[in-house]
Design a protein around this motif. Structure first.
Motif, PDB file in Angstrom:
ATOM      1  N   SER A  48       2.518   9.533  -5.942  1.00 23.47           N
ATOM      2  CA  SER A  48       2.908  10.884  -5.520  1.00 23.47           C
ATOM      3  C   SER A  48       3.998  11.492  -6.411  1.00 23.47           C
ATOM      4  O   SER A  48       4.361  12.646  -6.229  1.00 23.47           O
ATOM      5  CB  SER A  48       3.395  10.865  -4.067  1.00 23.47           C
ATOM      6  OG  SER A  48       4.684  10.270  -3.964  1.00 23.47           O
ATOM      7  N   LYS A  64       1.187   4.201  -2.907  1.00 24.34           N
ATOM      8  CA  LYS A  64       0.969   5.619  -2.599  1.00 24.34           C
ATOM      9  C   LYS A  64       2.183   6.464  -2.967  1.00 24.34           C
ATOM     10  O   LYS A  64       2.043   7.578  -3.483  1.00 24.34           O
ATOM     11  CB  LYS A  64       0.627   5.794  -1.112  1.00 24.34           C
ATOM     12  CG  LYS A  64      -0.754   5.302  -0.755  1.00 24.34           C
ATOM     13  CD  LYS A  64      -0.996   5.415   0.730  1.00 24.34           C
ATOM     14  CE  LYS A  64      -2.364   4.900   1.106  1.00 24.34           C
ATOM     15  NZ  LYS A  64      -2.561   4.857   2.568  1.00 24.34           N
ATOM     16  N   ASP A 114       0.833  -1.207   0.000  1.00 24.02           N
ATOM     17  CA  ASP A 114       0.000   0.000   0.000  1.00 24.02           C
ATOM     18  C   ASP A 114       0.868   1.258   0.000  1.00 24.02           C
ATOM     19  O   ASP A 114       0.618   2.200  -0.754  1.00 24.02           O
ATOM     20  CB  ASP A 114      -0.934  -0.022   1.219  1.00 24.02           C
ATOM     21  CG  ASP A 114      -1.935   1.117   1.205  1.00 24.02           C
ATOM     22  OD1 ASP A 114      -2.590   1.331   0.157  1.00 24.02           O
ATOM     23  OD2 ASP A 114      -2.065   1.792   2.238  1.00 24.02           O
TER      24      ASP A 114
END
Length: 136
Positions: free
Chosen positions: A79, A75, A71
């Motif tokens: 970004s 992420k 996870d």
């Protein structure tokens, strides 16, 4: 003419790779990397609001495999705005598998650190070998 922008993001393997790229090829990238950094720490770091031509992601060597790592990697990847991303797959086969799954999900490239000699199963003996592989 705009200068080519590159980013090296991650842990000590990112630090070592950045040093080798400068020493061997005079390639300077934005480096946001630190010894012993975990994916959770890297996720919390502020990333530059730039669009990079290439990004080298050296993340996972200090993490345990699991859903939380996957996870966090996902992420982190979302970004970063980059045309080309290259992940350095850690020596841990379980972590490398998770990192590679994220790379594949984004259509990114990867270089497996497992193909380079190591003394500690975390860091390559010669970062120059990694730099050469990145520039092939």
């Amino acid at each position: 003419m705009a200068m080519f922008e590159c980013l090296i993001l991650g842990d000590s393997t990112g630090v070592g790779t950045a040093t080798a790229l400068v020493a061997q090829y005079a390639i300077r990238c934005d480096v946001i990397a630190a010894e012993r950094a975990t994916a959770a720490q890297i996720l919390a770091w502020r990333k530059p609001a730039k669009r990079y031509g290439a990004s080298i992601l050296a993340i996972g060597s200090n993490d345990s495999p699991g859903a939380k790592l996957a996870d966090n990697l996902f992420k982190i990847r979302t970004s970063i705005t980059t045309r080309r991303a290259i992940w350095l797959l850690p020596y841990s086969r379980q972590v490398a598998s998770l990192v590679n799954k994220v790379a594949v999900a984004f259509g990114d490239e990867s270089i497996d650190l497992g193909r380079f000699a190591t003394n500690d199963h975390i860091h390559p003996q010669h970062y120059g070998d990694v730099a050469r592989a990145l520039l092939k």
